[in-house]
Design a protein around this motif. Structure first.
Motif, PDB file in Angstrom:
ATOM      1  N   ARG A 121     -57.782  -6.372 -53.265  1.00  0.00           N
ATOM      2  CA  ARG A 121     -57.649  -5.323 -54.273  1.00  0.00           C
ATOM      3  C   ARG A 121     -58.839  -5.280 -55.226  1.00  0.00           C
ATOM      4  O   ARG A 121     -59.239  -4.217 -55.680  1.00  0.00           O
ATOM      5  CB  ARG A 121     -56.354  -5.539 -55.066  1.00  0.00           C
ATOM      6  CG  ARG A 121     -55.104  -5.331 -54.233  1.00  0.00           C
ATOM      7  CD  ARG A 121     -53.897  -6.011 -54.833  1.00  0.00           C
ATOM      8  NE  ARG A 121     -52.682  -5.797 -54.049  1.00  0.00           N
ATOM      9  CZ  ARG A 121     -51.574  -6.512 -54.149  1.00  0.00           C
ATOM     10  NH1 ARG A 121     -51.529  -7.526 -55.017  1.00  0.00           N
ATOM     11  NH2 ARG A 121     -50.532  -6.255 -53.408  1.00  0.00           N
ATOM     12  N   ILE A 122     -59.384  -6.452 -55.521  1.00  0.00           N
ATOM     13  CA  ILE A 122     -60.458  -6.475 -56.515  1.00  0.00           C
ATOM     14  C   ILE A 122     -61.825  -6.176 -55.902  1.00  0.00           C
ATOM     15  O   ILE A 122     -62.726  -5.694 -56.590  1.00  0.00           O
ATOM     16  CB  ILE A 122     -60.501  -7.821 -57.273  1.00  0.00           C
ATOM     17  CG1 ILE A 122     -61.271  -7.643 -58.587  1.00  0.00           C
ATOM     18  CG2 ILE A 122     -61.125  -8.935 -56.424  1.00  0.00           C
ATOM     19  CD1 ILE A 122     -61.172  -8.826 -59.530  1.00  0.00           C
ATOM     20  N   LEU A 123     -61.985  -6.430 -54.600  1.00  0.00           N
ATOM     21  CA  LEU A 123     -63.296  -6.260 -53.983  1.00  0.00           C
ATOM     22  C   LEU A 123     -63.838  -4.829 -54.101  1.00  0.00           C
ATOM     23  O   LEU A 123     -64.986  -4.640 -54.505  1.00  0.00           O
ATOM     24  CB  LEU A 123     -63.253  -6.709 -52.520  1.00  0.00           C
ATOM     25  CG  LEU A 123     -64.590  -6.714 -51.775  1.00  0.00           C
ATOM     26  CD1 LEU A 123     -65.622  -7.566 -52.502  1.00  0.00           C
ATOM     27  CD2 LEU A 123     -64.409  -7.227 -50.341  1.00  0.00           C
ATOM     28  N   PRO A 124     -63.052  -3.776 -53.768  1.00  0.00           N
ATOM     29  CA  PRO A 124     -63.587  -2.414 -53.939  1.00  0.00           C
ATOM     30  C   PRO A 124     -63.954  -2.110 -55.391  1.00  0.00           C
ATOM     31  O   PRO A 124     -64.902  -1.379 -55.656  1.00  0.00           O
ATOM     32  CB  PRO A 124     -62.431  -1.524 -53.462  1.00  0.00           C
ATOM     33  CG  PRO A 124     -61.608  -2.396 -52.589  1.00  0.00           C
ATOM     34  CD  PRO A 124     -61.697  -3.762 -53.190  1.00  0.00           C
ATOM     35  N   LEU A 125     -63.202  -2.697 -56.336  1.00  0.00           N
ATOM     36  CA  LEU A 125     -63.495  -2.485 -57.754  1.00  0.00           C
ATOM     37  C   LEU A 125     -64.786  -3.190 -58.147  1.00  0.00           C
ATOM     38  O   LEU A 125     -65.617  -2.630 -58.866  1.00  0.00           O
ATOM     39  CB  LEU A 125     -62.329  -3.008 -58.598  1.00  0.00           C
ATOM     40  CG  LEU A 125     -62.331  -2.626 -60.077  1.00  0.00           C
ATOM     41  CD1 LEU A 125     -62.108  -1.130 -60.234  1.00  0.00           C
ATOM     42  CD2 LEU A 125     -61.250  -3.396 -60.828  1.00  0.00           C
ATOM     43  N   GLN A 126     -64.958  -4.418 -57.670  1.00  0.00           N
ATOM     44  CA  GLN A 126     -66.192  -5.157 -57.940  1.00  0.00           C
ATOM     45  C   GLN A 126     -67.406  -4.414 -57.399  1.00  0.00           C
ATOM     46  O   GLN A 126     -68.444  -4.315 -58.063  1.00  0.00           O
ATOM     47  CB  GLN A 126     -66.133  -6.551 -57.303  1.00  0.00           C
ATOM     48  CG  GLN A 126     -65.277  -7.559 -58.056  1.00  0.00           C
ATOM     49  CD  GLN A 126     -65.288  -8.906 -57.347  1.00  0.00           C
ATOM     50  OE1 GLN A 126     -65.101  -8.986 -56.138  1.00  0.00           O
ATOM     51  NE2 GLN A 126     -65.499  -9.965 -58.109  1.00  0.00           N
ATOM     52  N   LYS A 127     -67.262  -3.900 -56.176  1.00  0.00           N
ATOM     53  CA  LYS A 127     -68.384  -3.187 -55.565  1.00  0.00           C
ATOM     54  C   LYS A 127     -68.744  -1.922 -56.344  1.00  0.00           C
ATOM     55  O   LYS A 127     -69.915  -1.606 -56.542  1.00  0.00           O
ATOM     56  CB  LYS A 127     -68.048  -2.841 -54.111  1.00  0.00           C
ATOM     57  CG  LYS A 127     -68.060  -4.047 -53.182  1.00  0.00           C
ATOM     58  CD  LYS A 127     -67.858  -3.609 -51.740  1.00  0.00           C
ATOM     59  CE  LYS A 127     -68.022  -4.784 -50.784  1.00  0.00           C
ATOM     60  NZ  LYS A 127     -67.896  -4.366 -49.374  1.00  0.00           N
ATOM     61  N   LEU A 128     -67.715  -1.192 -56.781  1.00  0.00           N
ATOM     62  CA  LEU A 128     -67.972  -0.012 -57.610  1.00  0.00           C
ATOM     63  C   LEU A 128     -68.712  -0.391 -58.884  1.00  0.00           C
ATOM     64  O   LEU A 128     -69.681   0.262 -59.285  1.00  0.00           O
ATOM     65  CB  LEU A 128     -66.648   0.670 -57.974  1.00  0.00           C
ATOM     66  CG  LEU A 128     -66.147   1.793 -57.077  1.00  0.00           C
ATOM     67  CD1 LEU A 128     -64.782   2.256 -57.528  1.00  0.00           C
ATOM     68  CD2 LEU A 128     -67.131   2.959 -57.064  1.00  0.00           C
ATOM     69  N   HIS A 129     -68.247  -1.452 -59.516  1.00  0.00           N
ATOM     70  CA  HIS A 129     -68.829  -1.886 -60.788  1.00  0.00           C
ATOM     71  C   HIS A 129     -70.292  -2.300 -60.618  1.00  0.00           C
ATOM     72  O   HIS A 129     -71.124  -2.066 -61.500  1.00  0.00           O
ATOM     73  CB  HIS A 129     -68.011  -3.050 -61.355  1.00  0.00           C
ATOM     74  CG  HIS A 129     -68.452  -3.499 -62.706  1.00  0.00           C
ATOM     75  ND1 HIS A 129     -69.161  -4.670 -62.909  1.00  0.00           N
ATOM     76  CD2 HIS A 129     -68.310  -2.930 -63.928  1.00  0.00           C
ATOM     77  CE1 HIS A 129     -69.426  -4.802 -64.192  1.00  0.00           C
ATOM     78  NE2 HIS A 129     -68.916  -3.763 -64.832  1.00  0.00           N
ATOM     79  N   GLN A 130     -70.620  -2.897 -59.476  1.00  0.00           N
ATOM     80  CA  GLN A 130     -71.980  -3.363 -59.238  1.00  0.00           C
ATOM     81  C   GLN A 130     -72.859  -2.317 -58.560  1.00  0.00           C
ATOM     82  O   GLN A 130     -74.024  -2.579 -58.251  1.00  0.00           O
ATOM     83  CB  GLN A 130     -71.944  -4.640 -58.392  1.00  0.00           C
ATOM     84  CG  GLN A 130     -71.266  -5.804 -59.115  1.00  0.00           C
ATOM     85  CD  GLN A 130     -71.546  -7.139 -58.454  1.00  0.00           C
ATOM     86  OE1 GLN A 130     -72.366  -7.245 -57.563  1.00  0.00           O
ATOM     87  NE2 GLN A 130     -70.873  -8.179 -58.929  1.00  0.00           N
ATOM     88  N   GLY A 131     -72.289  -1.124 -58.316  1.00  0.00           N
ATOM     89  CA  GLY A 131     -73.080  -0.076 -57.677  1.00  0.00           C
ATOM     90  C   GLY A 131     -73.271  -0.305 -56.189  1.00  0.00           C
ATOM     91  O   GLY A 131     -74.200   0.226 -55.582  1.00  0.00           O
ATOM     92  N   ASP A 132     -72.387  -1.082 -55.580  1.00  0.00           N
ATOM     93  CA  ASP A 132     -72.429  -1.349 -54.140  1.00  0.00           C
ATOM     94  C   ASP A 132     -71.463  -0.377 -53.476  1.00  0.00           C
ATOM     95  O   ASP A 132     -70.279  -0.655 -53.318  1.00  0.00           O
ATOM     96  CB  ASP A 132     -72.028  -2.806 -53.886  1.00  0.00           C
ATOM     97  CG  ASP A 132     -72.109  -3.185 -52.415  1.00  0.00           C
ATOM     98  OD1 ASP A 132     -72.561  -2.342 -51.611  1.00  0.00           O
ATOM     99  OD2 ASP A 132     -71.725  -4.312 -52.075  1.00  0.00           O
ATOM    100  N   TYR A 133     -71.996   0.786 -53.086  1.00  0.00           N
ATOM    101  CA  TYR A 133     -71.133   1.884 -52.679  1.00  0.00           C
ATOM    102  C   TYR A 133     -70.914   1.930 -51.165  1.00  0.00           C
ATOM    103  O   TYR A 133     -71.864   1.867 -50.386  1.00  0.00           O
ATOM    104  CB  TYR A 133     -71.712   3.205 -53.150  1.00  0.00           C
ATOM    105  CG  TYR A 133     -71.924   3.269 -54.645  1.00  0.00           C
ATOM    106  CD1 TYR A 133     -70.886   2.952 -55.519  1.00  0.00           C
ATOM    107  CD2 TYR A 133     -73.170   3.619 -55.186  1.00  0.00           C
ATOM    108  CE1 TYR A 133     -71.080   3.000 -56.890  1.00  0.00           C
ATOM    109  CE2 TYR A 133     -73.363   3.666 -56.562  1.00  0.00           C
ATOM    110  CZ  TYR A 133     -72.315   3.349 -57.401  1.00  0.00           C
ATOM    111  OH  TYR A 133     -72.503   3.390 -58.758  1.00  0.00           O
TER     112      TYR A 133
END
Length: 478
Positions: free
Chosen positions: A218-230
């Motif tokens: 659940r947190i991985l897609p959020l982390q990626k969004l936050h870091q600009g890893d789209y």
């Protein structure tokens, strides 16, 4: 608003334009690919791969980055494939053919990780129950941390080679990727707080397992969004666009804004059933070349295909059950109606409205998409067939043949992509190129100040194609 037909005729010209030379300024190319000096992957924070390798050096020539990549796959694939948690007991099935192309001798790496107690392997397979796969051991189960790899050949393979998605269709939608930029604001703290609370609740629930893996998914897609890893790609089956948004747990959408503005989703209610009207109307079927969206080999190899399918549709399109089906679908209340019928027949208890709708939706999907043979032992399918015999007849025709039942859902997904991605979104971007748009399968997301315009375009596209007004709803992400 510009004339719909004029806009549609301008689509091909508009989307053959190349990127501005300025967009490529500063990029370094190597062997024809944009060179990336590093790539961020995600592994459990309890795994210090460098220390492990130093303390217990492998007895073969190795690359540290390959170990990181394999562990990353085990932790990241479940974020995209949720059934790993529910159907496969948390074991991640990895495409070994793709892995072999990226990592020669990958088995030695996996064996080493098993020996170090990092990975557990299930090397047996049971059709319909569970697959072979890997999972992180309890000893190393922890929150994820970002970690960089620098091996260019591995990065090149991950980013550019041996892709498992439709590269051509992904490139066609590159204009949508432009909105994944630094103006996307992610309230990571609130997102983490929500997931921590949920994690603690699940720990105390004896019916839930793999709580840490669930948290990480659940947190991985959020982390990626936050870091600009789209994430951004179109799958090769239903032609659906997959992004960080499609991977994100729905309650987390409220922590996203664009340039300080609230996002809103314009959603098609009971969308798959609404789109299925195209299979119940011969004119819509022909006008939209829906025969090309069906992948059932038994139908495709029939001598008179698709004429035979069109003939069958013409025979039933005006029958009373088909008319009734369309009526409830157009109103966006089909699941509510079917739920009431299930209660009347004693198949379901009289639940609260939201729970009854959810359960009815699950049963409808099971009734519509299951193999035709399932009617022999599924009472819900018998009820659906009794209510809508001619609708059932066409759906069964699309699924005819052993193992061909996915053909119906794939056809409707491709129809959805055709209308939402390739028509509505393109029209919006041509008429109002400065409007922020994202998609989530059957939804188009934009800022709250542009909701009415986007809703109007989507409504026009669907009404023009399907012939009846679509049941649309607005969901504010707040």
């Amino acid at each position: 608003m510009a004339n719909f037909c004029e806009v549609e005729s301008a689509l091909n010209l508009h989307y053959k334009k190349k990127s501005s030379p300025n967009q490529d300024a500063g990029l370094v190319y190597k062997n024809g690919y944009v060179f990336l000096s590093s790539l961020t992957l995600y592994v459990p924070e309890s795994i210090d791969i460098d220390k492990i390798l130093l303390d217990n050096p492998p007895i073969f020539n190795y690359s540290r980055d390959v170990f990181v990549y394999i562990v990353h796959l085990v932790t990241s694939i479940p974020a995209r494939k949720r059934d790993i948690l529910d159907k496969h007991d948390g074991y991640t099935s990895i495409n070994r053919k793709i892995l072999q192309k990226r990592v020669h001798g990958y088995k030695k790496y996996i064996e080493y990780l098993k020996q170090q107690g990092i990975l557990i392997e299930r090397n047996v397979y049971s059709p319909g129950n569970y697959s072979m796969g890997l999972k992180i051991s309890d000893k190393y189960g922890s929150k994820l941390k970002p970690i960089e790899i620098t091996k260019w050949t591995l990065i090149k393979s991950i980013k550019y080679l041996h892709q498992t998605f439709n590269v051509e269709k992904t490139d066609e939608l590159s204009y949508l990727k432009n909105w994944f930029n630094s103006n996307l604001e992610i309230d990571l703290n609130n997102g983490v707080a929500f997931l921590e609370k949920l994690y603690n609740e699940e720990i105390s629930n004896p019916d839930i397992t793999d709580e840490r893996l669930r948290y990480n998914c659940r947190i991985l897609p959020l982390q990626k969004l936050h870091q600009g890893d789209y994430a951004f790609h179109v799958d090769d089956t239903g032609f659906r666009l997959h992004t960080n948004f499609t991977q994100l747990m729905s309650p987390l959408r409220k922590v996203i804004k664009y340039d300080g503005k609230t996002l809103c989703a314009i959603d098609i209610k009971n969308s798959q059933l609404y789109l299925s009207i195209g299979l119940l109307d011969s004119e819509i079927f022909l006008n939209n070349s829906m025969g090309e969206l069906i992948i059932n080999p038994k139908l495709l190899t029939t001598n008179n295909y698709p004429i035979m399918v069109v003939k069958k549709i013409k025979e039933i399109e005006n029958e009373s059950d088909v008319v009734k089906f369309k009526k409830y679908v157009q109103k966006g209340v089909f699941y509510e109606y079917f739920g009431d019928v299930l209660v009347e027949n004693g198949f379901l208890k009289n639940l609260p409205k939201d729970k009854l709708r959810k359960k009815a939706k699950e049963i409808v999907f099971s009734s519509v998409y299951s193999p035709n043979s399932s009617i022999g032992y599924k009472e819900s399918i018998k009820i659906f067939k009794a209510l809508f015999p001619n609708v059932y007849k066409i759906f069964s025709l699309i699924k005819t043949g052993k193992g061909n039942h996915p053909a119906l859902s794939i056809c409707l997904q491709r129809f959805e992509a055709k209308l939402v991605l390739n028509k509505a979104c393109k029209i919006i971007s041509i008429i109002r190129p400065n409007i922020v748009i994202y998609t989530l399968h059957d939804s188009i997301i934009t800022t709250e100040d542009n909701v009415e315009f986007v809703k109007g375009v989507l409504k026009n596209v669907l009404k023009k194609t399907i012939g009846v007004n679509p049941p649309l709803k607005i969901e504010r992400w707040e």
